[in-house]
Design an enzyme around this catalytic site. Structure first.
Site, short mmCIF file in Angstrom:
data_model
loop_
_atom_site.label_atom_id
_atom_site.label_comp_id
_atom_site.label_asym_id
_atom_site.label_seq_id
_atom_site.Cartn_x
_atom_site.Cartn_y
_atom_site.Cartn_z
N SER A 1 0.83 -1.08 0.09
CA SER A 1 -0.10 -0.09 0.16
C SER A 1 0.82 1.26 0.19
O SER A 1 1.84 1.27 0.78
CB SER A 1 -0.96 -0.15 1.38
OG SER A 1 -1.63 1.22 1.27
N GLU A 2 0.50 2.26 -0.72
CA GLU A 2 1.32 3.31 -0.71
C GLU A 2 1.37 4.18 0.49
O GLU A 2 2.56 4.94 0.45
CB GLU A 2 0.75 4.28 -2.00
CG GLU A 2 0.69 3.98 -3.36
CD GLU A 2 -0.96 3.53 -3.68
OE1 GLU A 2 -1.56 4.22 -4.43
OE2 GLU A 2 -1.20 2.60 -3.12
N ASN A 3 0.66 4.21 1.49
CA ASN A 3 0.75 4.96 2.75
C ASN A 3 1.58 3.96 3.54
O ASN A 3 1.49 4.54 4.74
CB ASN A 3 -0.61 5.17 3.12
CG ASN A 3 -1.43 3.77 3.37
OD1 ASN A 3 -1.56 3.11 2.47
ND2 ASN A 3 -2.14 3.90 4.43
N GLY A 4 2.30 2.86 3.15
CA GLY A 4 3.65 2.67 3.73
C GLY A 4 2.92 0.99 4.61
O GLY A 4 3.59 1.09 5.74
#
EC number: 2.8.3.5
Length: 517
Positions: free
Chosen positions: A328-331
């Site tokens: 996921s791009e948010n980590g």
């Protein structure tokens, strides 16, 4: 409190604790106290993604200081009306946003298109890297994200006049080629202030994040001249293990205890696999067909990034014997399914701002590192939605004419350095990782009956020659970046002639044309 000083005894030097000094203490009594020396007309970096990791106590304190204004604010988005940064838009304290997404914030959208607010719309991963590079003292860097798009060519309005005409356009960006691949030069961001949310902090300013709370907070916290930290808990020095300190005290100016509760933007609960399949089928036969076909792209051991919507439903149809790792791009690496009721966590959300869980073996990090994985080609498979796809793999999926919602992370997701190989593969510059980018279009044509698969995209591009495979309710195409499209599968009850009638771009038909599913 005693402190040690260096003294010389004979030929030896040693530390002495014979003198005293003041104890380091960065803790402030309140958010109002922490921001008392802030100045207007400065650059403010604000962490958070969705409602996760948002420093609301500090934002609210600034909201109440209306004489402080004319801020350039850097953040993924501007919150929602009445929440987070959305409040500072309403009080007219922000004159310019540097953001990746407008989203559903109607106040943000209206202020931008009526000229009340300037906006530098920037790919999400580029914002993260601009902050991380600035934190490291690097003034500029080259990225593949955005090359060949209006971000690079300077065709994004920065400010409108009140009558809707364009007052200021973005500037074209310098480009350069490395190892045969084109890159865009991006200047780093250097913040005057940063508002950061953490889970634990001590009086020395050492901080620890919880779950996916990091997102933009770490890079922004390490960047600014003055970093103000809002913490869920204030702990004693030494209570955070050295290896668990994610934001070191050297970067932190002041610390406050958070006074605001945590909220969840989109509480989403888990359904059994059978329920997910039933929901997909109930939505439409076309939707179910596409999701089932997309699920066939997963193979054991893949690292996969999935866009919101239909792509996120695909894992429910994967063979239980296949293990894939969702990024996921948010980590998050190792993202799990939605939680059961009572298990939802405001610090654990996916790119669609929905509540999720973690699988065993998961790891967590900042958005700057997440996008580094993506751009470096460490992700094997990416699935995205598409508005249009060109015959050579050009993708348009972020902007309709006259409507701007934002870029998000899509430009980074399609920016991996590539080499044309066996149609469906995209190879990194190192040649060691194979990565596929698939687009999933729920309808072969749009609502007006116009084809979405075109000779050339008419909407602003997300990326050039980046799509390897197209899945619609009618057919599956492989894409060669020089030769164009090949029809490899066709839906039951559909003819090649029907596909041709609904596809503007020319295509070849595979000798071994198969039926979908």
């Amino acid at each position: 409190m005693r402190f040690t000083r260096l003294v010389t005894i004979g030929s030896r030097r040693q530390f002495s604790s014979s003198a005293s000094r003041r104890k380091i203490n960065k803790i402030c009594d309140s958010a109002q106290d922490a921001i008392k020396d802030m100045k207007s007309s400065t650059t403010l970096l604000v962490g958070g993604f969705g409602f996760s990791g948002v420093p609301n106590s500090l934002i609210n304190a600034l909201r109440d200081r209306s004489e402080l204004n004319d801020f350039t604010v850097v953040s993924n988005n501007a919150g929602m009306p009445g929440a987070g940064l959305g409040q500072l838009l309403e009080t007219k304290q922000i004159s310019k946003m540097i953001a990746s997404f407008i989203g559903e914030n109607k106040v943000f959208e209206k202020m931008y298109i009526t000229g009340e607010l300037a906006l530098e719309l920037t790919p999400q991963g580029t914002i993260a890297e601009k902050c991380a590079a600035g934190a490291a003292g690097v003034p500029a860097f080259y990225t593949p994200a955005g090359y060949g798009t209006i971000v690079q060519t300077g065709e994004l309005p920065v400010r409108y006049n009140s009558d809707g005409t364009i007052a200021l356009m973005s500037k074209p960006k310098e480009t350069r080629t490395f190892n045969g691949k084109a890159y865009v030069m991006e200047e780093s961001i250097f913040g005057d202030y940063a508002f950061v949310k953490v889970h634990k902090a001590d009086r020395m300013g050492n901080c620890q994040f919880r779950k996916a709370q990091n997102n933009f907070n770490e890079a922004m916290g390490k960047n600014a001249k003055i970093t103000l930290v809002e913490s869920d808990e204030i702990v004693e020095v030494g209570e955070i293990a050295p290896e668990d300190i994610h934001l070191q005290g050297i970067y932190v100016s002041k610390v406050i205890k958070s006074t605001e509760g945590k909220k969840i933007e989109k509480t989403t609960f888990r359904k059994r696999p059978e329920e997910l399949k039933e929901a997909a089928a109930a939505g439409s036969t076309n939707r179910e067909r596409i999701i089932k076909r997309a699920a066939k792209e997963f193979t054991d051991g893949m690292h996969v990034n999935l866009g919101i919507g239909m792509p996120l439903a695909a894992p429910a149809f994967v063979d239980p014997g296949i293990e894939v790792i969702l990024q996921s791009e948010n980590g998050i690496l190792g993202m799990g399914p939605y939680p059961y009721p009572g298990e939802e966590d405001p610090d654990l959300i996916n790119p669609g701002k929905e509540t999720v869980t973690l699988n065993q073996g998961a790891s967590l990090f900042g958005s700057h590192e997440s996008f580094g994985m993506i751009r470096a080609g460490r992700i094997d498979l990416t699935m995205l939605g598409a508005l249009q796809v060109g015959m050579y793999g050009d993708l348009a999926n972020f902007m309709l004419p006259g409507k701007v919602k934002g870029i998000g992370g899509a430009m980074d997701l399609v920016a991996n350095p590539t080499k044309t190989k066996v149609v469906v593969t995209m190879v990194s510059s190192g040649g060691t990782k194979i990565r596929k980018l698939l687009t999933i279009s729920q309808d072969h044509v749009d609502k007006k009956g116009n084809p979405k698969i075109l000779k050339q995209c008419t909407f602003p591009l997300t990326g050039q020659r980046c799509v390897s495979r197209i899945i619609t309710e009618l057919a599956v195409f492989d894409v060669d970046f020089t030769e164009g499209l090949t029809l490899i599968e066709i839906a039951e009850g559909t003819t090649v002639d029907e596909v041709k009638a609904k596809t503007e771009a020319p295509f070849k038909v595979a000798d071994d044309l198969k039926k979908m599913l």
